[in-house]
Motif scaffolding. Structure first.
Motif, PDB file in Angstrom:
ATOM      1  N   ARG A 227     -25.933   4.895 -20.405  1.00  0.00           N
ATOM      2  CA  ARG A 227     -26.296   5.599 -19.297  1.00  0.00           C
ATOM      3  C   ARG A 227     -25.148   6.892 -19.084  1.00  0.00           C
ATOM      4  O   ARG A 227     -25.324   7.998 -19.118  1.00  0.00           O
ATOM      5  CB  ARG A 227     -26.517   4.921 -17.906  1.00  0.00           C
ATOM      6  CG  ARG A 227     -27.246   5.824 -16.968  1.00  0.00           C
ATOM      7  CD  ARG A 227     -26.662   6.816 -16.252  1.00  0.00           C
ATOM      8  NE  ARG A 227     -25.348   6.274 -15.794  1.00  0.00           N
ATOM      9  CZ  ARG A 227     -25.266   6.058 -14.460  1.00  0.00           C
ATOM     10  NH1 ARG A 227     -26.329   6.047 -13.707  1.00  0.00           N
ATOM     11  NH2 ARG A 227     -24.112   5.617 -13.826  1.00  0.00           N
ATOM     12  N   GLU A 228     -23.958   6.341 -19.186  1.00  0.00           N
ATOM     13  CA  GLU A 228     -22.973   7.580 -19.114  1.00  0.00           C
ATOM     14  C   GLU A 228     -22.629   8.238 -20.134  1.00  0.00           C
ATOM     15  O   GLU A 228     -22.505   9.421 -20.173  1.00  0.00           O
ATOM     16  CB  GLU A 228     -21.307   6.586 -18.984  1.00  0.00           C
ATOM     17  CG  GLU A 228     -21.244   6.219 -17.429  1.00  0.00           C
ATOM     18  CD  GLU A 228     -21.146   7.151 -16.516  1.00  0.00           C
ATOM     19  OE1 GLU A 228     -20.051   7.824 -16.311  1.00  0.00           O
ATOM     20  OE2 GLU A 228     -22.109   7.495 -15.723  1.00  0.00           O
ATOM     21  N   PHE A 229     -23.006   7.773 -21.509  1.00  0.00           N
ATOM     22  CA  PHE A 229     -23.046   8.810 -22.657  1.00  0.00           C
ATOM     23  C   PHE A 229     -24.123   9.869 -22.388  1.00  0.00           C
ATOM     24  O   PHE A 229     -23.788  10.782 -22.850  1.00  0.00           O
ATOM     25  CB  PHE A 229     -23.385   7.819 -23.882  1.00  0.00           C
ATOM     26  CG  PHE A 229     -23.267   8.751 -25.016  1.00  0.00           C
ATOM     27  CD1 PHE A 229     -22.315   9.197 -25.575  1.00  0.00           C
ATOM     28  CD2 PHE A 229     -24.816   8.979 -25.642  1.00  0.00           C
ATOM     29  CE1 PHE A 229     -22.338   9.829 -26.999  1.00  0.00           C
ATOM     30  CE2 PHE A 229     -24.893   9.590 -26.812  1.00  0.00           C
ATOM     31  CZ  PHE A 229     -23.531  10.144 -27.275  1.00  0.00           C
ATOM     32  N   MET A 230     -25.347   9.465 -22.271  1.00  0.00           N
ATOM     33  CA  MET A 230     -26.304  10.432 -21.783  1.00  0.00           C
ATOM     34  C   MET A 230     -25.994  11.326 -20.881  1.00  0.00           C
ATOM     35  O   MET A 230     -26.209  12.476 -20.852  1.00  0.00           O
ATOM     36  CB  MET A 230     -27.539   9.529 -21.433  1.00  0.00           C
ATOM     37  CG  MET A 230     -28.223   8.903 -22.983  1.00  0.00           C
ATOM     38  SD  MET A 230     -29.863   8.428 -22.814  1.00  0.00           S
ATOM     39  CE  MET A 230     -30.838   9.751 -22.477  1.00  0.00           C
ATOM     40  N   ARG A 231     -25.511  10.857 -19.576  1.00  0.00           N
ATOM     41  CA  ARG A 231     -25.388  11.276 -18.348  1.00  0.00           C
ATOM     42  C   ARG A 231     -24.349  12.717 -18.617  1.00  0.00           C
ATOM     43  O   ARG A 231     -24.483  13.891 -18.394  1.00  0.00           O
ATOM     44  CB  ARG A 231     -24.836  10.712 -17.271  1.00  0.00           C
ATOM     45  CG  ARG A 231     -24.769  11.548 -15.880  1.00  0.00           C
ATOM     46  CD  ARG A 231     -24.056  10.549 -14.901  1.00  0.00           C
ATOM     47  NE  ARG A 231     -22.683  10.301 -15.158  1.00  0.00           N
ATOM     48  CZ  ARG A 231     -21.456  10.734 -14.991  1.00  0.00           C
ATOM     49  NH1 ARG A 231     -21.728  12.356 -14.585  1.00  0.00           N
ATOM     50  NH2 ARG A 231     -20.478  10.600 -15.412  1.00  0.00           N
ATOM     51  N   LYS A 232     -23.277  12.501 -19.443  1.00  0.00           N
ATOM     52  CA  LYS A 232     -22.180  13.382 -19.631  1.00  0.00           C
ATOM     53  C   LYS A 232     -22.588  14.348 -20.611  1.00  0.00           C
ATOM     54  O   LYS A 232     -22.217  15.685 -20.585  1.00  0.00           O
ATOM     55  CB  LYS A 232     -20.990  12.650 -20.114  1.00  0.00           C
ATOM     56  CG  LYS A 232     -20.221  11.955 -19.208  1.00  0.00           C
ATOM     57  CD  LYS A 232     -18.875  11.140 -19.593  1.00  0.00           C
ATOM     58  CE  LYS A 232     -18.395  10.166 -18.526  1.00  0.00           C
ATOM     59  NZ  LYS A 232     -17.353   9.410 -19.210  1.00  0.00           N
ATOM     60  N   LYS A 233     -23.697  13.964 -21.487  1.00  0.00           N
ATOM     61  CA  LYS A 233     -24.106  14.814 -22.348  1.00  0.00           C
ATOM     62  C   LYS A 233     -25.255  15.799 -21.883  1.00  0.00           C
ATOM     63  O   LYS A 233     -25.174  16.945 -22.143  1.00  0.00           O
ATOM     64  CB  LYS A 233     -24.761  13.824 -23.609  1.00  0.00           C
ATOM     65  CG  LYS A 233     -23.626  13.497 -24.628  1.00  0.00           C
ATOM     66  CD  LYS A 233     -22.848  14.556 -25.276  1.00  0.00           C
ATOM     67  CE  LYS A 233     -21.583  13.504 -26.070  1.00  0.00           C
ATOM     68  NZ  LYS A 233     -21.018  14.477 -26.806  1.00  0.00           N
ATOM     69  N   ILE A 234     -25.968  15.487 -21.191  1.00  0.00           N
ATOM     70  CA  ILE A 234     -27.078  16.366 -20.995  1.00  0.00           C
ATOM     71  C   ILE A 234     -27.515  16.503 -19.622  1.00  0.00           C
ATOM     72  O   ILE A 234     -28.525  17.439 -19.231  1.00  0.00           O
ATOM     73  CB  ILE A 234     -28.498  15.762 -21.552  1.00  0.00           C
ATOM     74  CG1 ILE A 234     -28.658  14.242 -21.171  1.00  0.00           C
ATOM     75  CG2 ILE A 234     -28.255  15.677 -23.238  1.00  0.00           C
ATOM     76  CD1 ILE A 234     -30.012  13.596 -21.615  1.00  0.00           C
ATOM     77  N   ILE A 235     -27.117  15.812 -18.426  1.00  0.00           N
ATOM     78  CA  ILE A 235     -27.383  15.940 -17.251  1.00  0.00           C
ATOM     79  C   ILE A 235     -27.270  17.438 -16.836  1.00  0.00           C
ATOM     80  O   ILE A 235     -26.087  18.151 -17.033  1.00  0.00           O
ATOM     81  CB  ILE A 235     -26.447  14.980 -16.207  1.00  0.00           C
ATOM     82  CG1 ILE A 235     -27.327  14.882 -14.950  1.00  0.00           C
ATOM     83  CG2 ILE A 235     -25.335  15.228 -16.100  1.00  0.00           C
ATOM     84  CD1 ILE A 235     -28.606  14.339 -14.977  1.00  0.00           C
TER      85      ILE A 235
END
Length: 878
Positions: free
Chosen positions: A393-401
């Protein structure tokens, strides 16, 4: 005697000897019938034959001398050529004997005579009639071959022509690996179906069965009674491969050997049979063997896609997963608002609609039922309790949020309903898509990090990612490198304390948060416009946080007496807060807590106070206790004095500042004059200590956001500065500093001793020119007029990155921004807020004052806005 012309030999199969061929006519609506012709009056050696597997007591029969050479002579002369033949004798069993000629009529080369002439066949003299000239010629040719000692008539008996055929390979995997995926010369001896062939590898005479990598053709199913029933298009696929490969000289790349099955690619000078089968709709892609295909899996997918689009053969009834969708619904750009459980995102479309998008063909980390129920007393929280779910979740959050992504819908997964007898859980309809940002496939990146796995599908299931092969390759790399879920190390454990609503725990935690000042947090959930759940990474806890200073409309909720009706604008306030802070990294200042254990304080994101932002957008009003609390704690209200329906007034509270630097974007940095003496004393003391104990340059490990000291290139002195993208000195200037010039700040001179003095601002009420040359002229003018000089500053309103202010010259009290407008260097930025419009009304709103009856600077060519108004259909206010 029957003569047939224009027959194309599609296979030469000397089953019993080198003097028998199979002929076929031209195909018409399907594979043509076959016909075996045996050459009259001659005999060749018998080819090797393997003993039946059902009779272990029998032995394999080897080649007779020159038998293989005779077969090869026939194969190379006739395969794929047109012939005509005559049938002289037809036995009771249906075997036909005759003469075969190369070409369309009997004037062509006589195949039997050519074999005899090369010494590869003997003449059956016992059946020769004296009055038959053709038979007499065969005898003459045989005598000439004997005299010339050709072929079988050479001395030695031809034992060196017997092949050492190898029917069995003891270790197929090692054998395939020994070929190093290099092309091997071969002859295709048999075609079992369109994608499985029997090949003779040269020059070592290995007889192997090869399955084409990456594809599968319709097959012939063997029934219980021993008969074979073909699947649709099985016969056509087999003929397609036979007519192009059977007994042709080819090259084979042996690529893998899973479960004793050799996978390979057959290359013919005219093309790759694997790709041809797909393009013509005779085969479908197979995921399990696609990964070993060395010629590029994207070519196979492209061939299959072409056949699907044309709906040929096995795809004649094919319907694309997104066939019923409009192009704008299949591909679009959207803003990511939330990351959901590491395999789905909530996006905001251009229309303002919110949509949940699931990443195609991947499965997020999950936990088995026994592990999940191990501690029944503990509340199960998937994001923290499932291994690698938090990391994913953190990987995606930092990349695209909060960023715009490209979405390509691959398929719509239909809704499923659970029942008492079914173990499949119920799911709503899912939109599954490939999400990319900057050319990077987010699903592929997740899989390559080991934070997700790839779903395996049934062979006939086409609802999958359009980049499925890349996902499989990424998973293979993750497994090989032991990443994430595939790691053999201990799984990471996240012990996160949830103190939401825990009054006693919150009381113990409150003093710590109050002393910490601004703390980093991630907004996990938004309950309403002013009520949020925060994850504190340093403290590894979850808290409920209420925004201070405001009273936000309440949404609907269940109460003991029934459902409470939502107040007006509650949904709008919550949507505003979600879009601004949900799953973003923020800074919070905790002031107090309520009776329920909820913390109360201020939340900042990129320089914006969320409480102020809600009030400015008329989505909240100031709480009656806000002013009293703020004054009691020495805090400014910064815009909270207004409120929805309240009357706000512009506050003119100018203070003396010293302008230290002006950036290319017309932002500038200032120091307060009041603290100037204190700053100078502090810097002198710090430099004296540094001179006494010089720091070791380059020994400091740089981390963004930290405070350290560095040597300023302009004067060679040491300064304190904050590590960031622009490397800002907290007490003075900015500079791009290499890490070798960094050192640890002495503890006695941290920002707690004196707060950061270099404050960033931008001008209020004026528009920054978009043209680079015009903007450069403004910056040059500002550098001349105000840099390194004392001015008077007043904060007019907050901004996204920094406050917007007005500056006055210290001596004349003239407004710096207004002077720029009068000089025709910038345009006025008219504010919508009523309490700011009075200030702007004093300025020339549309063009500068004339000087010498001519327009200045940006207006030197006249009022260009009128031209733009005509071009774009605008009507400016006069």
């Amino acid at each position: 005697i029957t003569t047939i012309t224009a027959i194309t030999i599609t296979a030469t199969t000397p089953v019993l000897s080198g003097c028998a061929i199979i002929v076929r006519g031209q195909p018409r609506g399907g594979p043509p019938p076959e016909r075996q012709i045996n050459l009259s009056n001659i005999r060749t050696g018998a080819l090797a034959r393997r003993a039946p597997q059902s009779q272990p007591d029998q032995k394999d029969t080897p080649d007779e001398p020159y038998a293989f050479q005779a077969r090869e002579f026939l194969r190379k002369m006739l395969i794929g050529k047109e012939v005509c033949f005559t049938v002289e004798v037809k036995t009771a069993l249906g075997r036909e004997y005759g003469m075969v000629y190369l070409g369309r009529d009997t004037t062509g080369e006589n195949i039997a005579e050519s074999l005899v002439n090369e010494g590869l066949a003997t003449v059956r003299r016992e059946g020769i009639r004296g009055n038959n000239p053709d038979q007499a010629r065969l005898c003459d040719l045989e005598d000439q071959a004997k005299a010339s000692k050709k072929g079988m008539w050479t001395e030695g008996g031809g034992t060196n022509t017997i092949r050492d055929l190898k029917y069995i390979i003891e270790n197929p995997r090692n054998f395939v690996d020994s070929m190093h995926q290099k092309p091997v010369n071969a002859v295709i001896e048999h075609v079992r179906d369109g994608s499985v062939v029997r090949a003779l590898l040269l020059p070592d005479y290995y007889l192997v069965t090869v399955m084409l990598s990456g594809v599968k053709c319709p097959t012939f199913k063997r029934e219980a009674d021993g008969t074979e029933s073909p699947e649709p298009f099985a016969a056509e696929a087999k003929f397609f491969t036979e007519s192009r490969l059977l007994q042709r000289d080819v090259q084979i790349i042996l690529e893998s050997c899973p479960n004793q099955v050799i996978l390979g690619t057959v290359l013919h000078p005219n093309g790759n049979i694997t790709e041809l089968l797909l393009k013509e709709g005779f085969a479908r892609c197979v995921d399990w063997s696609m990964a070993v295909y060395t010629q590029g899996a994207e070519k196979l997918r492209a061939g299959e896609k072409s056949a699907k689009e044309r709906k040929v053969r096995i795809w004649k009834d094919y319907v694309a997963p997104t066939a019923n969708m409009d192009q704008k619904d299949r591909q679009f750009v959207a803003k990511v608002m939330q990351v959901v459980n590491a395999d789905a995102v909530v996006v905001k479309l251009n229309s303002g609609e919110y949509k949940t998008i699931h990443l195609s063909s991947i499965r997020p980390p999950r936990i088995e039922g026994e592990e999940k129920n191990k501690d029944k007393d503990k509340r199960f929280r998937p994001i923290y309790d499932i291994p690698y779910m938090f990391e994913a979740r953190e990987f995606m959050r930092k990349k695209i949020i909060g960023k715009k992504v490209n979405v390509t819908v691959d398929y719509i997964r239909a809704a499923t309903s659970s029942s008492e007898t079914s173990t499949i859980p119920a799911f709503a309809e899912r939109t599954c898509a490939t999400v990319t940002i900057g050319g990077i496939n987010i699903a592929e990146a997740l899989v390559s990090k080991g934070f997700a796995t790839v779903i395996r599908y049934r062979q006939d299931d086409d609802q999958r990612s359009s980049h499925y092969d890349e996902l499989l390759a990424a998973e293979a790399r993750a497994i090989k490198n032991g990443k994430g879920l595939h790691s053999k190390k201990e799984v990471p454990i996240h012990r996160v304390a949830d103190i939401s609503g825990e009054t006693q725990k919150a009381k113990q935690f409150l003093p710590f948060l109050q002393r910490a000042g601004r703390s980093e947090a991630v907004v996990e959930y938004v309950f309403s416009g002013s009520r949020l759940k925060l994850y504190m990474p340093k403290e590894t806890c979850l808290i409920t946080f209420l925004l201070a200073g405001i009273e936000c409309p309440r949404g609907s909720r269940n109460m003991p007496g029934g459902m409470q009706v939502a107040e007006p604008f509650s949904d709008e306030a919550m949507a505003f807060t979600k879009e601004l802070v949900l799953q973003r990294e923020v800074e919070v200042e905790v002031e107090s807590m309520d009776k329920a254990g909820n913390f109360i304080g201020w939340l900042h994101i990129e320089g914006v106070n969320l409480s102020v932002a809600l009030v400015e957008n008329a989505l909240s009003k100031v709480h009656f206790t806000a002013e009293r609390r703020a004054r009691g704690r020495g805090r400014g209200l910064e815009g909270l004095e207004g409120g929805r329906g309240g009357i706000r007034k512009r506050t003119a509270n100018y203070r003396a500042v010293y302008v230290t630097e002006i950036t290319d974007t017309m932002h500038f940095y200032t120091q307060d004059v009041e603290t100037g003496t204190q700053l100078e004393n502090l810097m002198e003391t710090m430099r004296a200590e540094i001179a006494a104990q010089p720091p070791v340059e380059g020994s400091y490990a740089a981390r963004r956001g930290d405070y350290c000291i560095a040597n300023f290139s302009a004067d060679g002195e040491w300064y304190v500065f904050c590590l960031s993208v622009t490397c800002t000195f907290v007490f003075d200037y900015r500079e791009i500093v290499p890490s070798t010039r960094l050192a640890v700040i002495p503890p006695a001179f941290s920002t707690r001793t004196l707060a950061a003095q270099a404050t960033e601002y931008t001008f209020a009420y004026i528009q920054v020119p978009q043209d680079e040359d015009a903007r450069a002229d403004v910056v040059d003018s500002l550098v001349r007029d105000i840099q390194n000089t004392q001015c008077l500053l007043n904060v007019e309103h907050s901004g996204v990155t920094c406050p917007h202010v007005t500056l006055q010259f210290a001596d004349s009290k003239d407004d710096v921004g207004l002077s720029l407008v009068k000089e025709g260097m910038v345009m006025v930025d008219v504010r919508k807020e009523k309490h700011l419009q009075k200030m702007v009304g004093k300025w020339p709103p549309w063009r500068n004052s004339k000087r010498n009856e001519s327009y200045l600077n940006i207006w030197r060519y006249g009022d260009f806005r009128d031209d733009d108004a005509d071009e774009f259909g605008y009507k400016l206010k006069k």
